[in-house]
Scaffold this motif. Sequence first.
Motif, short mmCIF file in Angstrom:
data_model
loop_
_atom_site.label_atom_id
_atom_site.label_comp_id
_atom_site.label_asym_id
_atom_site.label_seq_id
_atom_site.Cartn_x
_atom_site.Cartn_y
_atom_site.Cartn_z
N ILE A 179 38.90 33.32 34.48
CA ILE A 179 37.65 33.96 34.94
C ILE A 179 37.15 33.28 36.22
CG2 ILE A 179 35.21 34.33 34.35
CD1 ILE A 179 36.18 34.67 31.37
N ALA A 180 37.14 31.96 36.22
CA ALA A 180 36.68 31.22 37.41
C ALA A 180 37.60 31.52 38.60
CB ALA A 180 36.65 29.72 37.13
N THR A 181 38.89 31.56 38.36
CA THR A 181 39.85 31.77 39.45
C THR A 181 39.71 33.18 40.02
OG1 THR A 181 41.35 30.25 38.34
CG2 THR A 181 42.32 31.66 40.03
N ALA A 182 39.54 34.17 39.14
CA ALA A 182 39.42 35.56 39.60
C ALA A 182 38.16 35.74 40.45
CB ALA A 182 39.39 36.50 38.40
N LEU A 183 37.04 35.18 40.01
CA LEU A 183 35.81 35.33 40.79
C LEU A 183 35.91 34.57 42.10
CD1 LEU A 183 33.12 35.15 37.94
CD2 LEU A 183 33.86 37.17 39.20
N ASP A 184 36.55 33.42 42.06
CA ASP A 184 36.72 32.64 43.30
C ASP A 184 37.61 33.40 44.30
OD1 ASP A 184 36.25 29.99 44.61
OD2 ASP A 184 38.45 30.08 44.70
N ALA A 185 38.55 34.17 43.77
CA ALA A 185 39.47 34.91 44.64
C ALA A 185 38.87 36.24 45.10
CB ALA A 185 40.79 35.15 43.91
N GLY A 186 37.62 36.51 44.72
CA GLY A 186 36.95 37.68 45.26
C GLY A 186 36.81 38.85 44.31
N ALA A 187 37.17 38.67 43.03
CA ALA A 187 36.91 39.76 42.07
C ALA A 187 35.40 39.99 42.01
CB ALA A 187 37.45 39.39 40.69
N ASP A 245 48.63 39.67 32.91
CA ASP A 245 48.44 38.92 31.66
C ASP A 245 47.19 38.05 31.83
OD1 ASP A 245 49.29 36.87 33.29
OD2 ASP A 245 51.16 36.51 32.22
N ASN A 246 47.13 36.91 31.18
CA ASN A 246 45.94 36.07 31.29
C ASN A 246 46.23 34.83 32.12
OD1 ASN A 246 43.35 35.01 30.72
ND2 ASN A 246 44.09 33.97 28.89
N SER A 247 47.20 34.90 33.02
CA SER A 247 47.51 33.71 33.81
C SER A 247 46.55 33.62 34.99
CB SER A 247 48.95 33.77 34.32
OG SER A 247 49.14 32.71 35.24
N PRO A 248 45.91 32.46 35.17
CA PRO A 248 45.03 32.32 36.34
C PRO A 248 45.81 32.43 37.64
CG PRO A 248 45.36 30.19 35.24
CD PRO A 248 45.96 31.24 34.35
N LEU A 249 47.10 32.11 37.59
CA LEU A 249 47.91 32.11 38.82
C LEU A 249 48.15 33.53 39.34
CD1 LEU A 249 50.47 29.30 37.93
CD2 LEU A 249 48.37 29.14 39.28
N ALA A 250 47.95 34.53 38.47
CA ALA A 250 48.11 35.92 38.92
C ALA A 250 46.88 36.40 39.69
CB ALA A 250 48.33 36.82 37.71
N CYS A 251 45.79 35.65 39.59
CA CYS A 251 44.53 36.10 40.20
C CYS A 251 44.42 35.62 41.65
CB CYS A 251 43.35 35.61 39.37
SG CYS A 251 43.32 36.35 37.75
N THR A 252 45.27 36.13 42.50
CA THR A 252 45.23 35.77 43.92
C THR A 252 44.29 36.75 44.63
OG1 THR A 252 47.06 37.25 44.35
CG2 THR A 252 47.63 34.97 43.88
N PRO A 253 43.78 36.40 45.81
CA PRO A 253 42.91 37.32 46.54
C PRO A 253 43.61 38.66 46.80
CG PRO A 253 42.81 35.14 47.52
CD PRO A 253 43.87 35.08 46.46
N GLU A 254 44.90 38.65 47.08
CA GLU A 254 45.64 39.90 47.34
C GLU A 254 45.53 40.84 46.14
OE1 GLU A 254 47.15 36.79 47.60
OE2 GLU A 254 46.64 36.77 49.72
N VAL A 255 45.51 40.29 44.95
CA VAL A 255 45.52 41.12 43.73
C VAL A 255 44.11 41.49 43.28
CG1 VAL A 255 46.20 41.13 41.28
CG2 VAL A 255 47.72 40.12 42.99
N VAL A 256 43.16 40.55 43.33
CA VAL A 256 41.88 40.80 42.65
C VAL A 256 40.69 41.07 43.56
CG1 VAL A 256 42.60 39.39 40.66
CG2 VAL A 256 41.19 38.35 42.44
N LYS A 257 40.82 40.80 44.86
CA LYS A 257 39.65 40.92 45.75
C LYS A 257 39.01 42.33 45.67
CE LYS A 257 38.54 39.28 50.39
NZ LYS A 257 37.32 39.50 50.62
N GLY A 258 37.71 42.35 45.44
CA GLY A 258 36.97 43.61 45.40
C GLY A 258 37.16 44.41 44.11
#
Length: 244
Positions: free
Chosen positions: A33-41, A82-95
């Motif tokens: 959750i922290a990683t996704a929001l940091d990456a711009g989700a 899945d639930n890996s924080p490493l999948a939550c890159t800006p390219e994937v989750v931003k916006g």
Amino acid sequence: MKLFVYHTPELTPTDLLPDCAVVIDVLRATTTIATALDAGAEAVHAFSNIEELIRQSNSWSTEKRLRAGERGGEKVEGFDLDNSPLACTPEVVKGKRLFLTTTNGTRALQRVEKSPQVITAAQINRRAAVNYLLETQPKTVWMVGSGWQGDYSVEDTACAGAIAQSIFQQSAVPQLELFGNDEVIGAISLYQQWQENLLNVFRLCSHGQRLLGLDGDEDLKYCSQTDILDILPIQREPGVLVKY
Ligand code: MLT
């Protein structure tokens, strides 16, 4: 401020609520959750139930939403991530809006979602959680570990200990006043024992072993880092987390 630690949602009292709940699932929901929001989700919508997640995410366009989650550590069939924080890159989750379901972390969140303030914490954003608590000074703080299907998880309690230790070091509050239950003392002792070696204990513990069996060593390395993200997920409405 008085701190309480509850190792699992099942051990968390049901007859009252704290001024602030801190939900912890180091491996891996609150790290993700922290990683996704940091990456711009834009937001993370947390669900314990897969069908409910599908129902609610259907009202968002496929360009805007991502369905993520695991059962037993493995990706839910048909989901984007899945639930890996490493999948939550800006390219994937931003916006995007991340609709997330996990075995234990989302259940822990649900357990305390009616508290006036709810934040999530992991080892990677420990300092942000500590700063928030020092700044807002809630009278009662419950740190709720997610555990694994009702059992204790060492990594969640160690993180609760890391938060409690840091608050104690930075506030002038005497231990007798600050520590609300014996679990706080146990959590701090646990963290002090392993703080230089968190990756070791993550590789030893039961969920760490489960993730290693799923080729998850990179996740363990990432989740074991301290204070690498300066972001705090905060609940805006029940089950919906945004950047503070
Ligand atoms: C959980 O909620 O049980 C965890 O986040 C599981 C996982 O590591 O994906």
